[in-house]
Design an enzyme around this catalytic site. Structure first.
Site, PDB file in Angstrom:
ATOM      1  N   CYS A 271       0.939  -1.256   0.175  1.00  0.00           N
ATOM      2  CA  CYS A 271       0.072  -0.043   0.148  1.00  0.00           C
ATOM      3  C   CYS A 271       0.814   1.278  -0.050  1.00  0.00           C
ATOM      4  O   CYS A 271       0.936   2.060  -0.940  1.00  0.00           O
ATOM      5  CB  CYS A 271      -0.840  -0.060   1.017  1.00  0.00           C
ATOM      6  SG  CYS A 271      -2.371  -1.238   1.175  1.00  0.00           S
ATOM      7  N   LYS A 274       3.229   2.216  -3.301  1.00  0.00           N
ATOM      8  CA  LYS A 274       2.352   2.472  -4.467  1.00  0.00           C
ATOM      9  C   LYS A 274       1.404   3.778  -4.324  1.00  0.00           C
ATOM     10  O   LYS A 274       1.040   4.434  -5.244  1.00  0.00           O
ATOM     11  CB  LYS A 274       1.721   1.317  -4.953  1.00  0.00           C
ATOM     12  CG  LYS A 274       0.758   0.829  -4.019  1.00  0.00           C
ATOM     13  CD  LYS A 274      -0.839   1.217  -4.297  1.00  0.00           C
ATOM     14  CE  LYS A 274      -1.973   0.357  -3.586  1.00  0.00           C
ATOM     15  NZ  LYS A 274      -3.174   0.884  -3.965  1.00  0.00           N
TER      16      LYS A 274
END
Length: 446
Positions: A271, A274
């Site tokens: 998470c 990105k």
């Protein structure tokens, strides 16, 4: 009468949300397009390690002995459309290949697949992390595709789950953020989250763009704090300072706080990296890329930490990895998880292996996933076996059990008593007293 809930996408986020909604007393139908995943969840098994999740599934999945029967799973969008009053969309939004931008294909497909089956008024709630502006576009698409027309309404409810604490974060969130376009949508979501609201969880009502931005800005702030203390670690090493004492002093300032000020090899996972890059990409599309230029340096600092650990390891074994055995304790990007996506620990292990080192890895939960990513590394089933014959030991994931290791016991099986603490969580005095050369990132050598 309580609304019936569907959860579209049953990965890490969706499976947790579905089980938590059942725990809160709702009838829940989870949907996934992968039959094997639906079959596994229907048996009360989870495809990932998340503390407490499997127990929660066993408590509620229909057909299991002693369960409430409030939770079922399906592959049918038609069944989901007929069943649900409120539909939570929890599908993945990965980084596009070769770009910083977010890949919205899974979200778009989920909306396009669900909408034609909404024949009566329904609330569709997005929980996936998306670029700002997506909700407005999806709301229009929903109205266009749903037979219910404007009766199919959209809300945005970002998730703030921490891997290893996902069940707790869902049932007892530190805040609930909802982006809504009507009082009716707000009312429905207040009803669904009535239990955590009654327990004191703040309920923040916003418009669509603000709800989308909360998740992106929260992750960016967290990444900034982590990279800031890692930048200070670089300076401490050059100046002879101690980043742990520096962080302790900073943490006593209430404006700064103590959390996430532990220097190390940086952040990873599926998470944070990105989402950081997708936020920068979206700012560029909006023409305000200069507002987030600093995030490029945050990302750069983070990636630089991995290379620095490789250099420290090379220095520790005499300047080159050829013929040297390197033990790596940790493969997951954080403890209490089996997630190795963009794991700094596994990245360091892979770099050393590619440079000629004989690398052996041990992780309490991430071994199977690590083998799939780096099958050419060697893996052992215990820390003791992983360090056997090692010329240097690298501590790269801060599992609690690694802090409890006996330095004297491990010292009996290594080739050289050298350890590098890439997470600044080991007791340096304890290891040095057992005859180890101990070095931690951002701290004095002795």
């Amino acid at each position: 009468m309580a609304p019936k809930i569907t959860v579209i996408g049953t990965g890490y986020l969706g499976a947790t949300h579905a089980a938590a909604m059942a725990e809160l007393g709702f009838e829940v139908l989870g949907l996934d397009v992968v039959p094997e995943k639906v079959a596994m969840l229907s048996e009360g098994r989870v495809p990932m390690f998340e503390p407490g999740l499997e127990e929660l599934l066993h408590k509620h999945v229909a057909g299991l002995e002693g369960s409430s029967g409030r939770l079922r799973f399906t592959t049918s969008y038609e069944e989901a459309g007929e069943f649900g009053d409120v539909h939570f969309v929890c599908v993945n939004t990965p980084q596009k290949h070769g770009e910083y931008a977010c890949d919205m294909s899974y979200v778009d497909t989920a909306f396009a697949s669900l909408a034609p089956h909404l024949h009566r008024p329904a609330l569709v709630v997005g929980k996936s992390t998306v670029p700002v502006g997506s909700a407005e576009r999806l709301a229009a698409r929903l109205t266009e595709l749903a037979p219910a027309g404007e009766g199919a309404e959209l809300a945005w409810n970002p998730e703030f789950l921490r891997e290893g604490f996902a069940v707790k974060d869902t049932l007892h969130p530190d805040r609930i953020v909802v982006g809504v376009a009507s009082e009716q949508a707000e009312k429905q979501l207040r009803e669904i989250y009535a239990t955590p609201i009654a327990e004191g969880s703040p309920f923040v009502v916003t418009d669509y763009p603000t709800a989308e931005l909360v998740k992106a800005s929260a992750n960016s702030f967290l990444a900034t704090k982590i990279s800031y203390i890692n930048a200070m670690a670089e300076i401490c090493e050059a100046a002879g300072g101690d980043v742990v004492k520096l962080a302790e002093a900073l943490g006593h300032d209430d404006r700064i706080g103590k959390k996430f000020l532990r220097a190390g090899i940086g952040f990873g996972g599926g998470c944070l990296p990105k989402d950081l890059r997708a936020f920068m990409a979206r700012a560029g599309e909006l023409g305000v890329d200069q507002a987030l230029t600093f995030l490029r340096e945050i990302d750069s600092i983070n990636m630089r930490r991995r290379g620095h650990m490789v250099e420290l390891a090379r220095e520790a074994v005499g300047g080159g990895f050829l013929g040297k055995r390197v033990s790596v304790l940790g493969a997951t990007f954080k403890p209490d998880s089996d997630d190795v996506r963009d794991s700094p620990a596994l990245n360091v292990a892979g770099q050393i292996h590619l440079q000629g080192g004989q690398v052996t890895v041990f992780d309490p939960k991430g071994m199977d996933n690590a083998r799939r990513v780096f099958p050419t590394l060697r893996y052992e089933d215990s820390a003791l076996e992983a360090v056997r014959g090692a010329h240097v030991v690298l501590h790269l994931t801060e599992w609690g059990e690694f802090r409890e290791l006996d330095p004297a016991e491990l010292g009996e099986v290594v080739a050289e008593r050298r350890i590098l603490d890439g997470r600044n969580t080991l007791d340096a005095d304890r290891w040095r007293e057992a005859g180890w050369t101990f070095r931690a990132m951002g701290r004095p050598r002795a």
